[in-house]
Design a protein around this motif. Structure first.
Motif, PDB file in Angstrom:
ATOM      1  N   MET A   1       0.843  -1.189   0.000  1.00  0.00           N
ATOM      2  CA  MET A   1       0.000   0.000   0.000  1.00  0.00           C
ATOM      3  C   MET A   1       0.879   1.240   0.000  1.00  0.00           C
ATOM      4  N   SER A   2       0.579   2.150  -0.877  1.00  0.00           N
ATOM      5  CA  SER A   2       1.335   3.374  -1.000  1.00  0.00           C
ATOM      6  C   SER A   2       1.060   4.304   0.182  1.00  0.00           C
ATOM      7  N   PHE A   3       1.957   5.220   0.413  1.00  0.00           N
ATOM      8  CA  PHE A   3       1.810   6.189   1.504  1.00  0.00           C
ATOM      9  C   PHE A   3       0.865   7.331   1.148  1.00  0.00           C
ATOM     10  N   ARG A   4       0.444   7.431  -0.103  1.00  0.00           N
ATOM     11  CA  ARG A   4      -0.403   8.554  -0.511  1.00  0.00           C
ATOM     12  C   ARG A   4      -1.801   8.436   0.089  1.00  0.00           C
ATOM     13  N   PRO A   5      -2.331   9.549   0.564  1.00  0.00           N
ATOM     14  CA  PRO A   5      -3.691   9.510   1.127  1.00  0.00           C
ATOM     15  C   PRO A   5      -4.713   9.269   0.024  1.00  0.00           C
ATOM     16  N   PRO A   6      -5.832   8.664   0.392  1.00  0.00           N
ATOM     17  CA  PRO A   6      -6.858   8.419  -0.628  1.00  0.00           C
ATOM     18  C   PRO A   6      -7.458   9.728  -1.143  1.00  0.00           C
ATOM     19  N   ILE A   7      -7.898   9.694  -2.382  1.00  0.00           N
ATOM     20  CA  ILE A   7      -8.574  10.844  -2.986  1.00  0.00           C
ATOM     21  C   ILE A   7      -9.909  11.030  -2.283  1.00  0.00           C
ATOM     22  N   LYS A   8     -10.247  12.278  -1.926  1.00  0.00           N
ATOM     23  CA  LYS A   8     -11.503  12.557  -1.223  1.00  0.00           C
ATOM     24  C   LYS A   8     -12.514  13.291  -2.087  1.00  0.00           C
ATOM     25  N   PHE A   9     -12.008  14.110  -3.022  1.00  0.00           N
ATOM     26  CA  PHE A   9     -12.905  14.917  -3.843  1.00  0.00           C
ATOM     27  C   PHE A   9     -12.545  14.791  -5.312  1.00  0.00           C
ATOM     28  N   CYS A  10     -13.533  14.896  -6.149  1.00  0.00           N
ATOM     29  CA  CYS A  10     -13.346  14.808  -7.598  1.00  0.00           C
ATOM     30  C   CYS A  10     -12.571  16.023  -8.093  1.00  0.00           C
ATOM     31  N   ASN A  11     -11.547  15.794  -8.923  1.00  0.00           N
ATOM     32  CA  ASN A  11     -10.784  16.926  -9.449  1.00  0.00           C
ATOM     33  C   ASN A  11     -11.467  17.548 -10.662  1.00  0.00           C
ATOM     34  N   GLN A  12     -12.586  16.997 -11.095  1.00  0.00           N
ATOM     35  CA  GLN A  12     -13.339  17.563 -12.219  1.00  0.00           C
ATOM     36  C   GLN A  12     -14.479  18.468 -11.746  1.00  0.00           C
ATOM     37  N   CYS A  13     -15.235  17.993 -10.733  1.00  0.00           N
ATOM     38  CA  CYS A  13     -16.406  18.779 -10.311  1.00  0.00           C
ATOM     39  C   CYS A  13     -16.413  19.142  -8.828  1.00  0.00           C
ATOM     40  N   GLY A  14     -15.503  18.555  -8.032  1.00  0.00           N
ATOM     41  CA  GLY A  14     -15.395  18.909  -6.627  1.00  0.00           C
ATOM     42  C   GLY A  14     -16.265  18.104  -5.683  1.00  0.00           C
ATOM     43  N   ALA A  15     -17.092  17.209  -6.199  1.00  0.00           N
ATOM     44  CA  ALA A  15     -17.962  16.406  -5.339  1.00  0.00           C
ATOM     45  C   ALA A  15     -17.143  15.386  -4.553  1.00  0.00           C
ATOM     46  N   ALA A  16     -17.670  14.978  -3.397  1.00  0.00           N
ATOM     47  CA  ALA A  16     -17.028  13.924  -2.619  1.00  0.00           C
ATOM     48  C   ALA A  16     -17.100  12.626  -3.417  1.00  0.00           C
ATOM     49  N   VAL A  17     -16.007  11.886  -3.425  1.00  0.00           N
ATOM     50  CA  VAL A  17     -15.964  10.626  -4.177  1.00  0.00           C
ATOM     51  C   VAL A  17     -16.335   9.465  -3.278  1.00  0.00           C
ATOM     52  N   LYS A  18     -16.684   8.351  -3.915  1.00  0.00           N
ATOM     53  CA  LYS A  18     -16.867   7.088  -3.183  1.00  0.00           C
ATOM     54  C   LYS A  18     -15.743   6.169  -3.632  1.00  0.00           C
ATOM     55  N   HIS A  19     -15.404   5.197  -2.824  1.00  0.00           N
ATOM     56  CA  HIS A  19     -14.343   4.257  -3.156  1.00  0.00           C
ATOM     57  C   HIS A  19     -14.967   2.885  -3.394  1.00  0.00           C
ATOM     58  N   ALA A  20     -14.821   2.419  -4.630  1.00  0.00           N
ATOM     59  CA  ALA A  20     -15.400   1.146  -5.028  1.00  0.00           C
ATOM     60  C   ALA A  20     -14.679   0.643  -6.269  1.00  0.00           C
ATOM     61  N   VAL A  21     -14.980  -0.578  -6.661  1.00  0.00           N
ATOM     62  CA  VAL A  21     -14.448  -1.125  -7.906  1.00  0.00           C
ATOM     63  C   VAL A  21     -15.353  -0.639  -9.031  1.00  0.00           C
ATOM     64  N   PRO A  22     -14.803   0.019 -10.053  1.00  0.00           N
ATOM     65  CA  PRO A  22     -15.641   0.483 -11.169  1.00  0.00           C
ATOM     66  C   PRO A  22     -16.325  -0.700 -11.858  1.00  0.00           C
ATOM     67  N   ASN A  23     -17.412  -0.417 -12.535  1.00  0.00           N
ATOM     68  CA  ASN A  23     -18.174  -1.465 -13.221  1.00  0.00           C
ATOM     69  C   ASN A  23     -17.654  -1.752 -14.621  1.00  0.00           C
ATOM     70  N   ASP A  24     -16.418  -1.353 -14.918  1.00  0.00           N
ATOM     71  CA  ASP A  24     -15.896  -1.508 -16.273  1.00  0.00           C
ATOM     72  C   ASP A  24     -14.927  -2.675 -16.410  1.00  0.00           C
ATOM     73  N   GLY A  25     -14.960  -3.610 -15.463  1.00  0.00           N
ATOM     74  CA  GLY A  25     -14.059  -4.745 -15.513  1.00  0.00           C
ATOM     75  C   GLY A  25     -12.784  -4.539 -14.711  1.00  0.00           C
ATOM     76  N   ASP A  26     -12.631  -3.370 -14.121  1.00  0.00           N
ATOM     77  CA  ASP A  26     -11.478  -3.096 -13.271  1.00  0.00           C
ATOM     78  C   ASP A  26     -11.529  -4.032 -12.063  1.00  0.00           C
ATOM     79  N   THR A  27     -10.413  -4.263 -11.436  1.00  0.00           N
ATOM     80  CA  THR A  27     -10.371  -5.160 -10.276  1.00  0.00           C
ATOM     81  C   THR A  27      -9.894  -4.471  -9.008  1.00  0.00           C
ATOM     82  N   ARG A  28      -9.619  -3.162  -9.085  1.00  0.00           N
ATOM     83  CA  ARG A  28      -9.114  -2.430  -7.927  1.00  0.00           C
ATOM     84  C   ARG A  28     -10.123  -1.392  -7.455  1.00  0.00           C
ATOM     85  N   ILE A  29     -10.051  -1.110  -6.189  1.00  0.00           N
ATOM     86  CA  ILE A  29     -10.888  -0.045  -5.639  1.00  0.00           C
ATOM     87  C   ILE A  29     -10.320   1.282  -6.124  1.00  0.00           C
ATOM     88  N   ARG A  30     -11.197   2.120  -6.662  1.00  0.00           N
ATOM     89  CA  ARG A  30     -10.815   3.432  -7.191  1.00  0.00           C
ATOM     90  C   ARG A  30     -11.710   4.494  -6.566  1.00  0.00           C
TER      91      ARG A  30
END
Length: 183
Positions: A1-30
């Motif tokens: 696990m990297s030392f970087r803190p998790p992303i909290k807000f969207c850099n496009q619109c500023g909304a709070a993000v959720k952390h989940a596996v995308p529905n596009d076949g990805d296998t990691r929490i984003r």
């Protein structure tokens, strides 16, 4: 696990993000923005540098004037910038930290450091002159013969490993690219 803190807000619109596996076949929490749908990826940072060597074999090291590892010796290196190649970044860092005139050579080592989310790339470089003009990130820049390298005062493990491999290769006449994983 990297030392970087998790992303909290969207850099496009500023909304709070959720952390989940995308529905596009990805296998990691984003970090996923529920407002605009942007998926945020955190990728490793590239650290680029070189092993600057005079024709007589002496190696240039820089004493750090910044944290981390203030006062420790290192090869000239730093974070790659956008719009530059790895060799251009290495040359820029060498100029910024040592004010050294170099002729960039071949790629020497690629060191993956997943614990801190970085990949370090070091090139061989020939110093065209002994004239140095260190920048503000460097307390002192100095040439070292192999026997005089301050091993106990090196700033980073990647620098120590790169120098060790370089000196081993130089002694044996080996030319290779080292691919190293530090776990």
């Amino acid at each position: 696990m990297s030392f970087r803190p998790p992303i909290k807000f969207c850099n496009q619109c500023g909304a709070a993000v959720k952390h989940a596996v995308p529905n596009d076949g990805d296998t990691r929490i984003r970090a996923i923005c529920p407002a605009c749908g942007v998926v945020h990826y955190q990728n490793p940072l590239n650290v680029v540098g070189c092993i600057p060597v005079l024709d007589d074999g002496r190696i240039l090291l820089c004493k750090r004037n910044i944290e981390p590892r203030w006062g420790k010796w290192t090869l000239p290196a730093g974070f790659m910038e956008l719009d530059e190649t790895t060799s251009q970044g290495s040359a820029r860092e060498t100029d910024e930290e040592a004010g050294a005139d170099i002729e960039m050579g071949r790629l020497f080592s690629v060191i993956s450091v997943p614990r801190v989310g970085q990949v370090h790339l070091f090139y061989c470089a020939r110093l065209r002159s002994e004239t140095l003009n260190p920048g503000h990130e460097t307390i002192e820049a100095r040439f070292f013969e192999a026997k005089d390298i301050p091993w106990d005062e090196l700033a980073f493990r990647t620098v120590s490993i790169t120098l060790q491999r370089y000196l081993e290769d130089r002694a044996s006449g080996t030319v290779q690219v080292h691919n190293i994983d530090l776990v």
